[in-house]
Design a protein around this motif. Structure first.
Motif, PDB file in Angstrom:
ATOM      1  N   MET A  59       8.697   3.808   0.843  1.00 56.41           N
ATOM      2  CA  MET A  59       8.416   4.550  -0.388  1.00 56.41           C
ATOM      3  C   MET A  59       8.280   3.594  -1.573  1.00 56.41           C
ATOM      4  O   MET A  59       7.415   3.769  -2.431  1.00 56.41           O
ATOM      5  N   ASP A  60       9.105   2.548  -1.604  1.00 54.51           N
ATOM      6  CA  ASP A  60       8.992   1.533  -2.661  1.00 54.51           C
ATOM      7  C   ASP A  60       7.642   0.832  -2.606  1.00 54.51           C
ATOM      8  O   ASP A  60       7.011   0.594  -3.635  1.00 54.51           O
ATOM      9  N   THR A  61       7.189   0.506  -1.399  1.00 54.95           N
ATOM     10  CA  THR A  61       5.884  -0.139  -1.228  1.00 54.95           C
ATOM     11  C   THR A  61       4.766   0.779  -1.717  1.00 54.95           C
ATOM     12  O   THR A  61       3.859   0.343  -2.428  1.00 54.95           O
ATOM     13  N   LEU A  62       4.829   2.035  -1.349  1.00 55.41           N
ATOM     14  CA  LEU A  62       3.839   3.012  -1.789  1.00 55.41           C
ATOM     15  C   LEU A  62       3.811   3.107  -3.314  1.00 55.41           C
ATOM     16  O   LEU A  62       2.744   3.035  -3.936  1.00 55.41           O
ATOM     17  N   ILE A  63       4.964   3.263  -3.918  1.00 45.97           N
ATOM     18  CA  ILE A  63       5.051   3.438  -5.369  1.00 45.97           C
ATOM     19  C   ILE A  63       4.555   2.192  -6.099  1.00 45.97           C
ATOM     20  O   ILE A  63       3.786   2.288  -7.057  1.00 45.97           O
ATOM     21  N   ILE A 111       0.062  -0.362  -9.164  1.00 41.78           N
ATOM     22  CA  ILE A 111      -0.981  -1.384  -9.285  1.00 41.78           C
ATOM     23  C   ILE A 111      -2.361  -0.736  -9.342  1.00 41.78           C
ATOM     24  O   ILE A 111      -3.194  -1.086 -10.181  1.00 41.78           O
ATOM     25  N   ILE A 112      -2.608   0.224  -8.454  1.00 43.10           N
ATOM     26  CA  ILE A 112      -3.909   0.908  -8.424  1.00 43.10           C
ATOM     27  C   ILE A 112      -4.184   1.595  -9.751  1.00 43.10           C
ATOM     28  O   ILE A 112      -5.282   1.482 -10.312  1.00 43.10           O
ATOM     29  N   LYS A 160       7.008   9.876 -12.554  1.00 43.37           N
ATOM     30  CA  LYS A 160       6.969   8.865 -13.624  1.00 43.37           C
ATOM     31  C   LYS A 160       5.587   8.235 -13.750  1.00 43.37           C
ATOM     32  O   LYS A 160       5.195   7.816 -14.844  1.00 43.37           O
ATOM     33  N   LEU A 161       4.852   8.169 -12.636  1.00 42.67           N
ATOM     34  CA  LEU A 161       3.502   7.597 -12.646  1.00 42.67           C
ATOM     35  C   LEU A 161       2.445   8.625 -13.043  1.00 42.67           C
ATOM     36  O   LEU A 161       1.255   8.311 -13.065  1.00 42.67           O
ATOM     37  N   GLY A 173      -8.333  12.501  -5.745  1.00 42.47           N
ATOM     38  CA  GLY A 173      -7.528  12.286  -4.547  1.00 42.47           C
ATOM     39  C   GLY A 173      -8.189  11.363  -3.545  1.00 42.47           C
ATOM     40  O   GLY A 173      -7.531  10.524  -2.920  1.00 42.47           O
ATOM     41  N   GLY A 174      -9.491  11.490  -3.395  1.00 41.93           N
ATOM     42  CA  GLY A 174     -10.216  10.614  -2.475  1.00 41.93           C
ATOM     43  C   GLY A 174     -10.193   9.166  -2.931  1.00 41.93           C
ATOM     44  O   GLY A 174     -10.086   8.240  -2.117  1.00 41.93           O
ATOM     45  N   GLU A 175     -10.275   8.966  -4.215  1.00 37.06           N
ATOM     46  CA  GLU A 175     -10.229   7.602  -4.762  1.00 37.06           C
ATOM     47  C   GLU A 175      -8.859   6.957  -4.480  1.00 37.06           C
ATOM     48  O   GLU A 175      -8.776   5.796  -4.088  1.00 37.06           O
ATOM     49  N   ILE A 176      -7.803   7.724  -4.680  1.00 36.13           N
ATOM     50  CA  ILE A 176      -6.458   7.216  -4.390  1.00 36.13           C
ATOM     51  C   ILE A 176      -6.320   6.915  -2.895  1.00 36.13           C
ATOM     52  O   ILE A 176      -5.818   5.861  -2.514  1.00 36.13           O
TER      53      ILE A 176
END
Length: 142
Positions: free
Chosen positions: A92-96, A101-102, A34-35, A56-59
């Protein structure tokens, strides 16, 4: 080794744990999709994901700065990807939530950069126009 033997002896626990990992993996994969993330197929306890618009490095660095660790590889063929270990539903909720936000912050930063560039171009255009008018005025005076 004793822990491994204990897990194998408790088949009900092992099956329940595997089911939890599979459910959390499916949930996280759906939310990441979804993201805008894309990922390889996974039958493991991790997801191998990339975002088409973000390196990927930025994430990896943005997550690390917020206390979330994923695995990033610099190899040419996989540098766009991050390896996300499947955790609890709460993890997983925290990650998502953090990735959301990022991505939103990045979108806002890109908008600000575009506006700044546009304003800079506008300022340059005004300066050029004023310079052209002064040149014409100088030419007409002689």
């Amino acid at each position: 080794m004793a822990a491994g033997i204990g897990v194998m002896e408790d088949e009900a626990y092992t099956r329940a744990n595997c089911r939890t990992i599979m459910d959390n993996r499916a949930y996280a994969a759906a939310e990441l999709t979804k993201l805008g993330f894309v990922m390889t197929d996974s039958m493991t306890n991790f997801l191998f994901v990339r975002h088409p618009d973000v390196d990927g490095g930025e994430i990896y660095r943005a997550l690390k700065a917020r206390g979330i660790l994923v695995r990033h590889f610099d190899g040419e063929r996989i540098a766009a990807y991050n390896r996300i270990t499947v955790g609890t539903k709460e993890q997983m909720d925290t990650l998502i939530k953090t990735l959301r936000i990022i991505l939103e912050e990045r979108k806002c930063t890109r908008r600000i950069t575009k506006v700044s560039v546009s304003r800079e171009n506008l300022a340059n255009a005004k300066m050029y126009a004023e310079h052209s008018v002064r040149l014409r005025m100088c030419t007409h005076r002689s």
